[in-house]
Scaffold this motif. Structure first.
Motif, PDB file in Angstrom:
ATOM      1  N   VAL A   1     -32.979 -16.733  34.259  1.00 19.94           N
ATOM      2  CA  VAL A   1     -33.398 -17.829  33.380  1.00 19.94           C
ATOM      3  C   VAL A   1     -34.673 -18.471  33.900  1.00 19.94           C
ATOM      4  O   VAL A   1     -35.624 -18.717  33.142  1.00 19.94           O
ATOM      5  CB  VAL A   1     -32.274 -18.872  33.252  1.00 19.94           C
ATOM      6  N   ARG A   2     -34.720 -18.739  35.198  1.00 21.37           N
ATOM      7  CA  ARG A   2     -35.920 -19.357  35.773  1.00 21.37           C
ATOM      8  C   ARG A   2     -37.117 -18.426  35.667  1.00 21.37           C
ATOM      9  O   ARG A   2     -38.236 -18.854  35.368  1.00 21.37           O
ATOM     10  CB  ARG A   2     -35.659 -19.737  37.233  1.00 21.37           C
ATOM     11  N   GLY A   3     -36.890 -17.125  35.894  1.00 21.00           N
ATOM     12  CA  GLY A   3     -37.981 -16.167  35.795  1.00 21.00           C
ATOM     13  C   GLY A   3     -38.544 -16.066  34.385  1.00 21.00           C
ATOM     14  O   GLY A   3     -39.762 -16.003  34.194  1.00 21.00           O
ATOM     15  N   LEU A   4     -37.660 -16.056  33.387  1.00 23.43           N
ATOM     16  CA  LEU A   4     -38.113 -16.010  31.999  1.00 23.43           C
ATOM     17  C   LEU A   4     -38.915 -17.259  31.649  1.00 23.43           C
ATOM     18  O   LEU A   4     -39.937 -17.181  30.969  1.00 23.43           O
ATOM     19  CB  LEU A   4     -36.916 -15.866  31.064  1.00 23.43           C
TER      20      LEU A   4
ATOM     21  N   SER B   1     -47.363 -12.066  42.277  1.00 18.73           N
ATOM     22  CA  SER B   1     -48.328 -12.793  41.456  1.00 18.73           C
ATOM     23  C   SER B   1     -49.443 -11.872  40.975  1.00 18.73           C
ATOM     24  O   SER B   1     -49.804 -11.872  39.795  1.00 18.73           O
ATOM     25  CB  SER B   1     -48.921 -13.962  42.250  1.00 18.73           C
ATOM     26  N   LEU B   2     -49.975 -11.060  41.873  1.00 13.63           N
ATOM     27  CA  LEU B   2     -51.066 -10.151  41.497  1.00 13.63           C
ATOM     28  C   LEU B   2     -50.602  -9.141  40.445  1.00 13.63           C
ATOM     29  O   LEU B   2     -51.337  -8.842  39.489  1.00 13.63           O
ATOM     30  CB  LEU B   2     -51.581  -9.414  42.738  1.00 13.63           C
ATOM     31  N   ALA B   3     -49.379  -8.618  40.586  1.00 11.55           N
ATOM     32  CA  ALA B   3     -48.860  -7.655  39.616  1.00 11.55           C
ATOM     33  C   ALA B   3     -48.667  -8.304  38.245  1.00 11.55           C
ATOM     34  O   ALA B   3     -49.035  -7.729  37.209  1.00 11.55           O
ATOM     35  CB  ALA B   3     -47.533  -7.073  40.113  1.00 11.55           C
ATOM     36  N   VAL B   4     -48.120  -9.525  38.224  1.00 12.33           N
ATOM     37  CA  VAL B   4     -47.884 -10.215  36.955  1.00 12.33           C
ATOM     38  C   VAL B   4     -49.209 -10.615  36.312  1.00 12.33           C
ATOM     39  O   VAL B   4     -49.364 -10.548  35.087  1.00 12.33           O
ATOM     40  CB  VAL B   4     -46.980 -11.448  37.171  1.00 12.33           C
TER      41      VAL B   4
ATOM     42  N   ILE C   1     -47.671 -18.753  42.110  1.00 17.18           N
ATOM     43  CA  ILE C   1     -47.381 -18.833  43.546  1.00 17.18           C
ATOM     44  C   ILE C   1     -46.388 -19.956  43.855  1.00 17.18           C
ATOM     45  O   ILE C   1     -45.355 -19.721  44.493  1.00 17.18           O
ATOM     46  CB  ILE C   1     -48.678 -18.997  44.369  1.00 17.18           C
ATOM     47  N   PRO C   2     -46.648 -21.220  43.435  1.00 14.17           N
ATOM     48  CA  PRO C   2     -45.655 -22.258  43.718  1.00 14.17           C
ATOM     49  C   PRO C   2     -44.339 -22.039  42.988  1.00 14.17           C
ATOM     50  O   PRO C   2     -43.277 -22.365  43.510  1.00 14.17           O
ATOM     51  CB  PRO C   2     -46.348 -23.552  43.254  1.00 14.17           C
ATOM     52  N   ALA C   3     -44.381 -21.480  41.771  1.00 11.21           N
ATOM     53  CA  ALA C   3     -43.140 -21.219  41.039  1.00 11.21           C
ATOM     54  C   ALA C   3     -42.287 -20.174  41.766  1.00 11.21           C
ATOM     55  O   ALA C   3     -41.063 -20.316  41.881  1.00 11.21           O
ATOM     56  CB  ALA C   3     -43.447 -20.747  39.622  1.00 11.21           C
ATOM     57  N   LEU C   4     -42.933 -19.134  42.260  1.00 14.34           N
ATOM     58  CA  LEU C   4     -42.196 -18.088  42.974  1.00 14.34           C
ATOM     59  C   LEU C   4     -41.592 -18.605  44.275  1.00 14.34           C
ATOM     60  O   LEU C   4     -40.464 -18.265  44.631  1.00 14.34           O
ATOM     61  CB  LEU C   4     -43.131 -16.909  43.264  1.00 14.34           C
TER      62      LEU C   4
END
Length: 270
Positions: free
Chosen positions: A146-149, A189-192, A171-174
Motif C-alpha cells: 500500500v505504501r509503495g503504491l 530510486s534510479l531504476a524507478v 529517497i526519503p520515502a524509501l
C-alpha cells in the motif's frame, strides 16, 4: 550544443550519479533560462536526459542488491500517474508551471538539508517486507504494498507534470516510509526514475516537436557525467554533497520564481 549547454549537462549528470536524485530539478529551469527552450519542450527533453542518466548511474550500483519487486510496484503505480501529470501540464500556463517547479525545488532543498535525519533512519532501516515486532509477515507485506503504491502514484504524477524523475521524493520515502537502507534506496530510486521518465516522455509524444540533436547531445554528456559521478560517490561525504546541492537548488528556485512570478501576478498567466 553551446558551452553553457555542456556545463548544464555535466551538472545534471553529476547530480544524478552522486545522489540518485535531483537532476531534473535543475535540468528543466536550466533548459528554459540558459539554453532557451520553452517549458513545453524542456520537460520532455529533461525526461530523456534524466532517464538515460539514471540508467547510467544504476550501473555502478547494481551490486547493492536492488529489490526489483519494489521497483516493479513503484514503477507500475507511476506509469498511469505520469500520464495524468502530463495531461495536467498541458493545461497549465508555462509561467504557472515554472512556479510549481520552484515550489518543488524548495521541497527538494529542505529534504537535502534534513539528510542527516534520513541517514539516521536508514541506518536503522529494515529490509522491505520484514515485519516489525508484533506484526505478521503477511500484514507487513500488505502495508509495504500500500505504501509503495501511494509513493509510486505521487512520484509518477510529478514526473509527468514537471519533468522530474522524482528521486528527491523517492529517497526519503524509501528510507523513512518503506524502511529501505540508503545504498539500496539510491539504486531503487534510479531504476524507478528511469521507468517514470520513459512513461512520462511517452505521455508527451502526441504533437511533440523538439530539437533531437540538442537533446541527444545533452543526454550523452549527462550520461558520461553520471557514470563518472556514480563511481566517485563512494569517496565523498554524503552529507556535504547533499547540503551543497540544497543550497544550489534554493538559489535556482529563487531565480525561477523571480523570473515567472511577475507575469503570474500581472494576470497574464492566469
Amino acid at each position: 550544443m553551446s558551452v553553457v549547454g555542456v556545463a548544464v549537462a555535466l551538472v545534471v549528470g553529476a547530480v544524478v550519479g552522486l545522489t540518485g536524485a535531483g537532476g531534473a530539478i535543475i535540468a528543466v529551469p536550466a533548459l528554459v533560462y540558459l539554453v532557451g527552450l520553452d517549458p513545453e519542450d524542456a520537460v520532455p527533453t529533461s525526461l530523456i536526459v534524466v532517464g538515460l542518466s539514471s540508467l547510467a548511474g544504476l550501473l555502478p550500483r547494481r551490486h547493492v542488491g536492488i529489490n526489483w519487486r519494489l521497483v516493479a510496484v513503484l514503477g507500475a503505480a507511476g506509469i498511469p500517474a505520469s500520464w495524468a501529470g502530463a495531461a495536467v501540464a498541458e493545461r497549465l500556463d508555462p509561467d504557472v508551471l515554472m512556479l510549481f517547479f520552484a515550489g518543488m525545488m524548495v521541497l527538494a532543498a529542505v529534504r537535502m538539508l534534513l539528510a542527516s535525519r534520513v541517514g539516521a533512519a536508514a541506518r536503522t532501516a529494515r529490509p522491505p517486507g520484514e515485519s516489525p515486532a508484533g506484526e505478521s509477515p503477511e500484514a507487513a507485506i500488505r502495508g509495504m504494498l500500500v505504501r509503495g503504491l501511494t509513493v509510486g502514484l505521487v512520484v509518477g504524477f510529478l514526473t509527468g507534470m514537471l519533468g522530474v524523475g522524482g528521486g528527491f521524493l523517492l529517497i526519503p520515502a524509501l528510507t523513512l516510509i518503506l524502511r529501505v537502507g540508503m545504498q539500496q534506496a539510491v539504486g531503487i530510486s534510479l531504476a524507478v526514475i528511469a521507468i517514470n521518465s520513459a512513461s512520462g516522455f511517452a505521455a508527451h509524444l502526441p504533437g511533440l516537436t523538439m530539437d533531437w540533436a540538442l537533446t541527444l547531445s545533452f543526454a550523452a554528456v549527462a550520461v558520461i557525467a553520471s557514470l563518472a559521478a556514480g563511481r566517485l560517490s563512494r569517496r565523498l561525504n554524503e552529507r556535504v554533497v547533499s547540503r551543497a546541492f540544497a543550497v544550489l537548488i534554493l538559489l535556482v528556485a529563487a531565480w525561477v520564481a523571480a523570473s515567472s512570478l511577475p507575469s503570474v501576478i500581472s494576470g497574464r498567466a492566469l
